[in-house]
Design an enzyme around this catalytic site. Structure first.
Site, PDB file in Angstrom:
ATOM      1  N   LYS A 143       0.818  -1.205   0.000  1.00  0.00           N
ATOM      2  CA  LYS A 143       0.000   0.000   0.000  1.00  0.00           C
ATOM      3  C   LYS A 143       0.859   1.264   0.000  1.00  0.00           C
ATOM      4  O   LYS A 143       0.593   2.224   0.710  1.00  0.00           O
ATOM      5  CB  LYS A 143      -0.921  -0.005   1.215  1.00  0.00           C
ATOM      6  N   CYS A 144       1.882   1.271  -0.827  1.00  0.00           N
ATOM      7  CA  CYS A 144       2.853   2.369  -0.877  1.00  0.00           C
ATOM      8  C   CYS A 144       2.813   3.019  -2.259  1.00  0.00           C
ATOM      9  O   CYS A 144       2.481   2.372  -3.247  1.00  0.00           O
ATOM     10  CB  CYS A 144       4.249   1.794  -0.604  1.00  0.00           C
ATOM     11  N   GLY A 145       3.168   4.276  -2.313  1.00  0.00           N
ATOM     12  CA  GLY A 145       3.248   4.963  -3.602  1.00  0.00           C
ATOM     13  C   GLY A 145       4.283   4.343  -4.530  1.00  0.00           C
ATOM     14  O   GLY A 145       4.201   4.491  -5.747  1.00  0.00           O
TER      15      GLY A 145
END
Length: 179
Positions: free
Chosen positions: A57-59
């Site tokens: 769930k990271c950019g």
């Protein structure tokens, strides 16, 4: 008096600890796979190793796609090892099954993914202690700043370099070591 014995006699306990740590090879380290099986890093002798602390769930999560492409392109002499970590913004909260499904369904990941670990702090896994400590890896200290930081080790188990998250997998700073 033997000069070597005289020198050894001047070493403190701390010096001996540093000497012992510095002689530790990355090939002495084990980590579990996402499925819980022990992985001896020694099985990868003769290939470069790229360790990446990953999160769902990271950019930077779309880098999974490029990491898979890097794996496909250089698989004859490079092993990519994704290392899930939930220490940065709690961006890897999933269970083992969640992580595996996410990687396969969204990015077609077929490279090795390990168990979820701590890459810094008091519970730092020995792998990341080796990767981030000059006294152990023999080359450089570093701190893991965020998800998708990359560490490259050569085919002889020698530390080569590390790359912050903004460095994409096909960046020439990485590929120069692979070509």
């Amino acid at each position: 008096m033997n000069p070597l014995k005289a020198f050894v006699g001047t070493l403190s306990a701390t010096d001996n600890d540093v000497t012992r740590k510095a002689s530790k090879s990355i090939y002495d380290i084990q980590i579990n796979s996402l499925q819980g099986q022990a992985i001896a890093l020694s099985q990868f002798r003769g290939k470069k190793l790229l360790f990446v602390n990953v999160a769902s769930k990271c950019g930077f999560t779309p880098q999974y796609r490029e990491l898979q492409k890097l794996h496909d392109t250089y698989k004859d002499h490079l092993v990519i090892i994704g290392v899930p970590c939930n220490q940065f913004g709690r961006q890897e909260p999933g269970t083992t099954e969640d992580i595996q499904e996410f990687c396969e369904v969204n990015y077609g990941v077929s490279f090795l993914i390990t168990e979820k670990i701590d890459v810094k702090g008091p519970n730092q896994h020995p792998l990341y202690e080796w990767l981030t400590t000059k006294a152990i890896n023999g080359k450089q200290n570093s701190t893991v700043k965020w998800n998708f930081q990359k560490y490259l080790v050569d085919e002889h188990g020698e530390f080569l370099d590390f790359f912050y998250s903004i460095t994409k997998p096909f960046n020439s700073r990485i590929t120069k070591y692979l070509n």
